[in-house]
Motif scaffolding. Structure first.
Motif, short mmCIF file in Angstrom:
data_model
loop_
_atom_site.label_atom_id
_atom_site.label_comp_id
_atom_site.label_asym_id
_atom_site.label_seq_id
_atom_site.Cartn_x
_atom_site.Cartn_y
_atom_site.Cartn_z
N SER A 121 0.83 -1.20 0.00
CA SER A 121 0.00 0.00 0.00
C SER A 121 0.87 1.25 0.00
CB SER A 121 -0.93 0.02 1.22
OG SER A 121 -1.74 1.17 1.19
N ILE A 122 0.55 2.17 -0.90
CA ILE A 122 1.25 3.46 -0.98
C ILE A 122 0.42 4.55 -0.30
CG2 ILE A 122 2.53 4.97 -2.55
CD1 ILE A 122 3.45 2.15 -2.72
N ILE A 123 -0.75 4.18 0.21
CA ILE A 123 -1.60 5.14 0.91
C ILE A 123 -0.83 5.70 2.11
CG2 ILE A 123 -3.72 5.42 2.25
CD1 ILE A 123 -4.88 3.07 0.61
N ALA A 124 -0.87 7.01 2.27
CA ALA A 124 -0.29 7.64 3.47
C ALA A 124 -1.43 7.95 4.43
CB ALA A 124 0.45 8.92 3.10
N ALA A 125 -1.35 7.37 5.62
CA ALA A 125 -2.42 7.51 6.61
C ALA A 125 -1.83 7.87 7.96
CB ALA A 125 -3.23 6.22 6.71
N ASN A 126 -2.41 8.86 8.60
CA ASN A 126 -2.00 9.25 9.95
C ASN A 126 -3.02 8.75 10.95
OD1 ASN A 126 0.23 10.58 8.95
ND2 ASN A 126 -0.68 12.62 9.06
N TYR A 127 -2.53 8.06 11.96
CA TYR A 127 -3.39 7.61 13.06
C TYR A 127 -3.46 8.77 14.05
CZ TYR A 127 -5.35 4.14 16.33
OH TYR A 127 -6.17 3.42 17.17
N THR A 128 -4.37 9.69 13.80
CA THR A 128 -4.35 10.97 14.50
C THR A 128 -4.68 10.84 15.99
OG1 THR A 128 -6.66 11.40 13.89
CG2 THR A 128 -4.97 12.20 12.40
N GLU A 129 -5.57 9.93 16.31
CA GLU A 129 -5.95 9.65 17.69
C GLU A 129 -6.63 8.29 17.70
OE1 GLU A 129 -10.07 11.67 18.65
OE2 GLU A 129 -8.78 13.13 17.63
N PRO A 130 -6.77 7.63 18.85
CA PRO A 130 -7.39 6.30 18.87
C PRO A 130 -8.74 6.29 18.15
CG PRO A 130 -6.43 6.77 20.99
CD PRO A 130 -6.30 8.03 20.20
N GLY A 131 -8.87 5.40 17.18
CA GLY A 131 -10.13 5.26 16.45
C GLY A 131 -10.32 6.23 15.31
N HIS A 132 -9.33 7.09 15.02
CA HIS A 132 -9.48 8.08 13.95
C HIS A 132 -8.27 8.04 13.03
CE1 HIS A 132 -9.98 12.58 12.66
NE2 HIS A 132 -10.23 11.73 11.68
N VAL A 133 -8.51 7.78 11.74
CA VAL A 133 -7.45 7.73 10.74
C VAL A 133 -7.70 8.83 9.72
CG1 VAL A 133 -6.38 6.35 8.92
CG2 VAL A 133 -7.17 5.24 11.02
N ARG A 134 -6.64 9.57 9.38
CA ARG A 134 -6.73 10.60 8.35
C ARG A 134 -5.84 10.20 7.18
NH1 ARG A 134 -8.32 15.55 7.08
NH2 ARG A 134 -7.00 16.90 5.83
N ILE A 135 -6.42 10.14 5.98
CA ILE A 135 -5.68 9.81 4.77
C ILE A 135 -5.07 11.09 4.21
CG2 ILE A 135 -5.80 8.82 2.45
CD1 ILE A 135 -6.41 6.81 4.65
N ALA A 188 12.84 6.40 7.53
CA ALA A 188 13.83 6.45 8.60
C ALA A 188 14.17 7.88 9.03
CB ALA A 188 15.11 5.73 8.17
N LEU A 189 14.46 8.76 8.10
CA LEU A 189 14.91 10.10 8.46
C LEU A 189 13.85 10.91 9.21
CD1 LEU A 189 17.11 10.87 5.36
CD2 LEU A 189 17.88 10.85 7.74
N PRO A 190 12.55 10.83 8.85
CA PRO A 190 11.55 11.50 9.69
C PRO A 190 11.55 10.96 11.12
CG PRO A 190 10.63 11.06 7.55
CD PRO A 190 11.95 10.36 7.59
N ALA A 191 11.69 9.65 11.29
CA ALA A 191 11.71 9.08 12.63
C ALA A 191 12.93 9.57 13.42
CB ALA A 191 11.71 7.56 12.56
N ILE A 192 14.04 9.72 12.74
CA ILE A 192 15.28 10.14 13.41
C ILE A 192 15.23 11.62 13.78
CG2 ILE A 192 17.76 10.49 13.06
CD1 ILE A 192 17.59 7.97 11.16
N ARG A 263 0.56 18.91 0.38
CA ARG A 263 1.02 19.79 1.46
C ARG A 263 0.71 19.26 2.86
NH1 ARG A 263 -0.59 25.84 -0.84
NH2 ARG A 263 0.72 25.76 -2.75
N VAL A 264 -0.23 18.34 2.97
CA VAL A 264 -0.54 17.81 4.30
C VAL A 264 0.66 17.02 4.80
CG1 VAL A 264 -2.07 16.35 5.66
CG2 VAL A 264 -2.99 17.70 3.76
N PRO A 265 1.21 17.34 5.97
CA PRO A 265 2.43 16.67 6.43
C PRO A 265 2.26 15.15 6.49
CG PRO A 265 1.99 18.59 7.79
CD PRO A 265 0.79 18.41 6.91
N ASN A 266 3.18 14.46 5.83
CA ASN A 266 3.22 13.00 5.87
C ASN A 266 4.28 12.63 6.91
OD1 ASN A 266 3.68 10.27 5.47
ND2 ASN A 266 3.57 10.39 3.24
N LEU A 267 3.84 12.03 8.01
CA LEU A 267 4.76 11.71 9.09
C LEU A 267 5.54 10.43 8.83
CD1 LEU A 267 2.52 12.58 12.17
CD2 LEU A 267 4.06 14.07 10.87
N GLY A 268 5.02 9.57 7.98
CA GLY A 268 5.63 8.27 7.81
C GLY A 268 5.27 7.36 8.96
N SER A 269 5.15 6.08 8.68
CA SER A 269 4.68 5.14 9.71
C SER A 269 5.69 4.98 10.84
CB SER A 269 4.40 3.77 9.07
OG SER A 269 5.56 3.23 8.47
#
Length: 331
Positions: A121-135, A188-192, A263-269
């Protein structure tokens, strides 16, 4: 159709919400605050695929055998999650939605009676809070198994999932896993550093490190005899050329990837795992490159260094200054 989702995090939660919205009977597994939130308020989805608020069954393990199951845990959690749900997964159709190279192999090993596939999957998804996912970025996902052409089973499962979200059956799935591994060097670099993927790409110095990790991954794959599968415009011929070009020219690839993210920040998993205080799957990404390099007798210093820096952030909880990252890679 009854569909089970093992691991309702960012991607698992997204697939669960989209499949439930498409009319399927969905059950998910989750833990802790995520499980409590889904039981209390359901799953909420926002962003690129629109808004959805769905009610699904939720527990720490699947309660019954589904017609189709998606394993969406982090790579390091897959073996235990599959073992915990073996009674429900054995004998059904299982799709492993996961980064790294080992997911489908692990599923087949633990579930000899299941019909196993993989999804990239190439979908970028942020787990913004428990039970809520933002694509934050929409994209097709790629389904298959083995090294040969896509079979009828792959096309059937891809068509079923496409009722909810675009999924394409691909030839040479094992090679496509390596192509996705190149893409996953974005993590890796975002996590670092604590920066978003877009910020890493925009920084000329970090972009150079990112590009070097991608080139190194391709070179290790070539040394291992890999034929890279087609994925998002990348394929064997293009990636082999990428590995031979000067580093300055190769930086076009991450720039193109960054432009696709918007433009929406992609945090990376991996950064999302860090922020939640969880172990990351870095050993199955950059760490996998270093491991395969050792087996092939070729160097992989950039990926080995980035793996170590992510582990340092896991242990200390503190991100690494950019200058220090550059010094570690150069050293």
């Amino acid at each position: 159709m009854r569909i089970g989702i093992v691991g309702a995090g960012a991607l698992g939660g997204a697939f669960a919400a989209l499949l439930a919205r498409a009319g399927h009977d969905v059950e998910v597994t989750a833990r802790g605050a995520g499980l409590e939130a889904i039981r209390r308020d359901g799953l909420r989805l926002s962003g690129g695929y629109g808004e959805a608020h769905v009610r699904v069954e939720a527990s720490d393990r699947l309660s019954q055998r589904p017609d189709l199951a998606l394993v969406c845990t982090k790579a390091q959690d897959a073996r235990q999650a599959i073992a915990d749900n073996r009674d429900a997964l054995e004998g059904t159709t299982v799709v492993v939605v996961q980064n790294g190279l080992e997911g489908v192999r692990v599923a087949r090993e633990l579930l000899p009676g299941a019909d196993c596939f993989g999804v990239l999957s190439i979908i970028a998804a942020n787990y913004t809070e428990p039970g809520h996912v933002r694509i934050t970025t929409t994209a097709a996902s790629y389904l298959g198994r083995g090294a040969g052409p896509a079979d009828d089973g792959s096309r059937r499962v891809a068509a079923l999932l496409s009722e909810a979200v675009p999924v394409v059956a691909v030839d040479g799935f094992e090679g496509a896993q390596w192509t996705k591994l190149v893409v996953n060097m974005l993590n890796a670099l975002p996590a670092i550093t604590g920066l978003s993927v877009q910020e890493v790409i925009a920084d000329r110095r970090l972009r150079r490190v990112l590009t070097a990790s991608m080139r190194e991954t391709v070179r290790v794959g070539v040394a291992c005899g890999v034929r890279f599968g087609a994925l998002q415009g990348l394929g064997d011929r293009r990636l082999r050329l990428f590995a031979r070009l000067p580093l300055a020219l190769d930086q076009v690839l991450p720039l193109v990837m960054g432009a696709r993210m918007g433009r929406v920040p992609n945090l990376g998993s991996t950064l999302q795992s860090i922020r939640r205080g969880q172990r990351t799957e870095i050993d199955f990404l950059n760490g996998a490159v270093a491991q395969r390099a050792d087996a092939a007798g070729v160097p992989a210093p950039v990926n080995r260094t980035l793996t170590g820096l992510v582990h340092r952030v896991e242990e200390t909880g503190a991100h690494v200054p950019v200058d220090e990252v550059l010094g570690a890679v150069a050293g």
